[in-house]
Design a protein around this motif. Structure first.
Motif, PDB file in Angstrom:
ATOM      1  N   UNK A  21       0.810  -1.214   0.000  1.00 30.64           N
ATOM      2  CA  UNK A  21       0.000   0.000   0.000  1.00 30.64           C
ATOM      3  C   UNK A  21       0.847   1.270   0.000  1.00 30.64           C
ATOM      4  N   UNK A  22       2.103   1.164   0.389  1.00 26.71           N
ATOM      5  CA  UNK A  22       2.940   2.343   0.587  1.00 26.71           C
ATOM      6  C   UNK A  22       3.233   3.056  -0.728  1.00 26.71           C
ATOM      7  N   UNK A  23       3.136   4.386  -0.695  1.00 31.59           N
ATOM      8  CA  UNK A  23       3.479   5.204  -1.854  1.00 31.59           C
ATOM      9  C   UNK A  23       4.849   5.852  -1.692  1.00 31.59           C
ATOM     10  N   UNK A  24       5.447   5.637  -0.534  1.00 34.08           N
ATOM     11  CA  UNK A  24       6.754   6.194  -0.200  1.00 34.08           C
ATOM     12  C   UNK A  24       7.555   5.059   0.427  1.00 34.08           C
ATOM     13  N   UNK A  25       8.835   4.914   0.091  1.00 34.28           N
ATOM     14  CA  UNK A  25       9.630   3.865   0.745  1.00 34.28           C
ATOM     15  C   UNK A  25       9.555   4.005   2.269  1.00 34.28           C
ATOM     16  N   UNK A  26       9.374   2.891   2.956  1.00 34.60           N
ATOM     17  CA  UNK A  26       9.201   2.908   4.413  1.00 34.60           C
ATOM     18  C   UNK A  26      10.318   3.676   5.116  1.00 34.60           C
ATOM     19  N   UNK A  27      11.537   3.548   4.623  1.00 31.90           N
ATOM     20  CA  UNK A  27      12.657   4.227   5.270  1.00 31.90           C
ATOM     21  C   UNK A  27      12.598   5.746   5.103  1.00 31.90           C
ATOM     22  N   UNK A 150       7.843  16.238  -0.255  1.00 31.03           N
ATOM     23  CA  UNK A 150       7.160  15.305  -1.147  1.00 31.03           C
ATOM     24  C   UNK A 150       8.025  14.070  -1.307  1.00 31.03           C
ATOM     25  N   UNK A 151       7.385  12.984  -1.692  1.00 35.88           N
ATOM     26  CA  UNK A 151       8.149  11.767  -1.985  1.00 35.88           C
ATOM     27  C   UNK A 151       7.253  10.840  -2.799  1.00 35.88           C
ATOM     28  N   UNK A 152       7.891   9.810  -3.356  1.00 37.27           N
ATOM     29  CA  UNK A 152       7.166   8.840  -4.171  1.00 37.27           C
ATOM     30  C   UNK A 152       7.858   7.481  -4.070  1.00 37.27           C
TER      31      UNK A 152
END
Length: 182
Positions: A21-27, A150-152
């Motif tokens: 579900x993540x749209x951004x790397x967990x780290x 922002x991130x992706x």
């Protein structure tokens, strides 16, 4: 030029959900949340309006013909992460497509505040943040994207997303920019 902060899709599902579900790397999530929080806190201290735009889908939404169901209205997944919870009086605008302006009340809210310049933060740089920036310029707003806020999905998409934003929509700002000192 009166400005506002627009925080896009900083939702539990996209930042604290299951891996798929993540749209951004967990780290990257802790740093992204901290940076958005810094921007929001700075804006609040200066009485700069902060708006939130959030996916809030119903089971049969047409967008699910193209992408997997997500952020169903009323679920934990569709809520803004606790670390960025809206303060009293801050508005949350629900959306059903990538663009936070499309068939929402965001335009009217911003015009009611006489805002003409936006600073965008959130997830996903190359999707919903980009589309919201595009929606903003189509309506006559100047729309900056704040790079650190922002991130992706991965670093390459982030790099390309920021380049495309700069080339097609508007300026890429940074937390250190004097304009963001409010």
């Amino acid at each position: 030029m009166p400005c506002a902060i627009v925080v896009v899709d900083m939702l539990n599902e996209f930042l604290h959900g299951r891996a798929e579900q993540l749209l951004v790397p967990a780290e990257n999530v802790p740093g992204l949340i901290a940076n958005v929080r810094a921007l929001v806190d700075r804006a609040r201290r200066a009485n700069v309006p902060v708006m939130y735009v959030a996916c809030a889908h119903d089971e049969g939404d047409l967008i699910f013909r193209a992408i997997r169901p997500h952020a169903l209205r009323g679920t934990w997944e569709s809520q803004i992460v606790a670390e960025l919870a809206p303060a009293p009086g801050e508005r949350v605008v629900e959306k059903k497509v990538y663009d936070g302006f499309y068939e929402t009340g965001l335009d009217a809210l911003l015009r009611g505040l006489a805002v003409d310049e936006l600073y965008l933060a959130g997830a996903q740089t190359d999707c919903c943040v980009h589309a919201t920036g595009q929606g903003a310029i189509f309506r006559g707003f100047r729309a900056h994207i704040v790079a650190e806020c922002t991130d992706t999905i991965n670093a390459e998409r982030q790099r390309v997303g920021l380049e495309r934003y700069r080339d097609l929509i508007g300026p890429v700002a940074h937390l250190s920019d004097p304009a963001l000192a409010f």
